[in-house]
Design an enzyme around this catalytic site. Structure first.
Site, PDB file in Angstrom:
ATOM      1  N   HIS A 145       0.875  -1.180   0.000  1.00 58.55           N
ATOM      2  CA  HIS A 145       0.000   0.000   0.000  1.00 58.55           C
ATOM      3  C   HIS A 145       0.909   1.226   0.000  1.00 58.55           C
ATOM      4  O   HIS A 145       1.959   1.223   0.659  1.00 58.55           O
ATOM      5  CB  HIS A 145      -0.849   0.078   1.294  1.00 58.55           C
ATOM      6  CG  HIS A 145      -2.053  -0.807   1.317  1.00 58.55           C
ATOM      7  ND1 HIS A 145      -2.442  -1.473   2.461  1.00 58.55           N
ATOM      8  CD2 HIS A 145      -2.970  -1.105   0.363  1.00 58.55           C
ATOM      9  CE1 HIS A 145      -3.552  -2.158   2.198  1.00 58.55           C
ATOM     10  NE2 HIS A 145      -3.879  -1.956   0.937  1.00 58.55           N
ATOM     11  N   CYS A 197      -2.336   3.293   8.966  1.00 56.65           N
ATOM     12  CA  CYS A 197      -3.428   2.438   8.472  1.00 56.65           C
ATOM     13  C   CYS A 197      -4.370   1.990   9.571  1.00 56.65           C
ATOM     14  O   CYS A 197      -5.447   1.480   9.275  1.00 56.65           O
ATOM     15  CB  CYS A 197      -2.925   1.280   7.626  1.00 56.65           C
ATOM     16  SG  CYS A 197      -1.596   0.357   8.269  1.00 56.65           S
TER      17      CYS A 197
HETATM   18  N1  ARG Z   1      -3.041  -7.250   6.899  1.00 57.58           N
HETATM   19  C1  ARG Z   1      -3.527  -6.081   6.237  1.00 57.58           C
HETATM   20  C2  ARG Z   1      -3.505  -6.296   4.718  1.00 57.58           C
HETATM   21  O1  ARG Z   1      -2.577  -6.897   4.248  1.00 57.58           O
HETATM   22  C3  ARG Z   1      -2.706  -4.896   6.641  1.00 57.58           C
HETATM   23  C4  ARG Z   1      -3.214  -3.619   6.044  1.00 57.58           C
HETATM   24  C5  ARG Z   1      -2.414  -2.440   6.471  1.00 57.58           C
HETATM   25  N2  ARG Z   1      -2.959  -1.301   5.880  1.00 57.58           N
HETATM   26  C6  ARG Z   1      -2.273  -0.368   5.212  1.00 57.58           C
HETATM   27  N3  ARG Z   1      -2.946   0.629   4.716  1.00 57.58           N
HETATM   28  N4  ARG Z   1      -1.001  -0.441   5.021  1.00 57.58           N
HETATM   29  O2  ARG Z   1      -4.374  -5.876   4.012  1.00 57.58           O
END
Ligand code: ARG
Length: 289
Positions: A174, A270
């Site tokens: 992300h 997040c």
């Molecule tokens: N386990 C989650 C996923 O892989 C973690 C998300 C973290 N969110 C972020 N915006 N980085 O989707």
């Protein structure tokens, strides 16, 4: 809304029970991690409240462990919410839950409008669409999770410039894991997470003196995944090297132990979704000399 307002989720349902990014190791998750998650989430909430922010809470849901990452629930600007469409089936069950949350927020006047993306594209919310208040545009990640087509769709919906940045690794899936615009005009980012073209875009748009490049260690500590409120930055425990550079650039760090969430590939940014973002010209913060 006169105070920064964030959405956070009760961490009671959080665990690492599937693997959709390389940080997640279900076999290593244990009861001590669940306790650490509660403590870390509480500490993050207190840190935000201590800086004057208000926190709205989403209740935990069994079977939806990643509900603790509301940044992925949608993109919010000027009271408009564009709900997410998750790439992985493991997280798609969060969509109706967050939609109901947004509807309740709308009934309370905290958001104004809910607008859907066109069909046939994925987008994982503010994790892949980060509002830059100084430049008044969205930086948009695409590749591992969000579709390239969603970048222009968001631009049309919000009527704002969107800058597409292609993410090139599985670790930094992300945009918020590797890119963080700051109030003083700086951008804290991890160059290796981006395609060559995206690195060129970043360098073309952000002058060298405003680019703060994270090292691989700093990025792996999830320090780029930070919440910035004026000169304050709330982040996971930072290596001394980063603390020194950000302080020298005029920022004040609040560090929180978010190690349990890092086991899922997430941290401060997040775990929150800012609800009161406005596109009105931001007062420019002058970083200390
Ligand atoms: N386990 C989650 C996923 O892989 C973690 C998300 C973290 N969110 C972020 N915006 N980085 O989707």
């Amino acid at each position: 809304m006169d105070r920064p307002t964030f959405l956070m989720t009760d961490p009671a349902g959080f665990d690492v029970s599937y693997r959709i990014n390389p940080w997640m190791k279900p076999e290593a998750w244990g009861a001590a991690d669940a306790q650490a998650a509660r403590a870390g989430s509480d500490a993050l909430r207190r840190a935000l409240e201590g800086l004057g922010a208000k926190v709205e809470t989403v209740g935990a849901m069994k079977g939806l462990p990643d509900l603790v990452f509301p940044a992925n629930a949608g993109v919010v600007l000027d009271g408009r919410v564009v709900p997410a469409r998750f790439r992985h089936p493991e997280r798609q069950g969060e969509e109706p839950v967050f939609r109901a949350v947004f509807q309740r927020l709308k009934a309370r006047g905290i958001v104004r409008e809910i607008t859907d993306l066109p069909e046939g594209m994925f987008h994982e919310g503010a994790g892949d669409a980060i509002w830059d208040a100084g430049r008044r545009l969205f930086w948009c990640g695409h590749g591992p999770r969000s579709s390239r087509a969603a970048v222009s769709a968001l631009g049309r919906i919000f009527g704002k410039e969107t800058v597409a940045l292609e993410l090139a690794t599985e670790q930094f899936y992300h945009l918020d894991t590797c890119f963080c615009p700051l109030a003083g005009g700086h951008v804290l980012y991890f160059p290796d997470a981006f395609s060559a073209e995206a690195q060129t875009t970043i360098r073309a748009r952000i002058p060298a003196e405003l680019r703060i490049e994270a090292t691989p260690d700093e990025a792996a500590a999830f320090c780029v995944n930070a919440v910035n409120l004026d000169e304050h930055i709330v982040m996971a425990r930072a290596p001394e090297s980063l603390r020194r550079r950000l302080t020298a650039a005029g920022y004040r760090l609040t560090e929180v132990d978010l190690s349990a969430f890092i086991l899922s590939g997430g941290a401060a940014y997040c775990m929150t979704l800012r609800l009161d973002r406005s596109s009105a010209p931001a007062a420019q913060l002058h970083a200390a000399e």
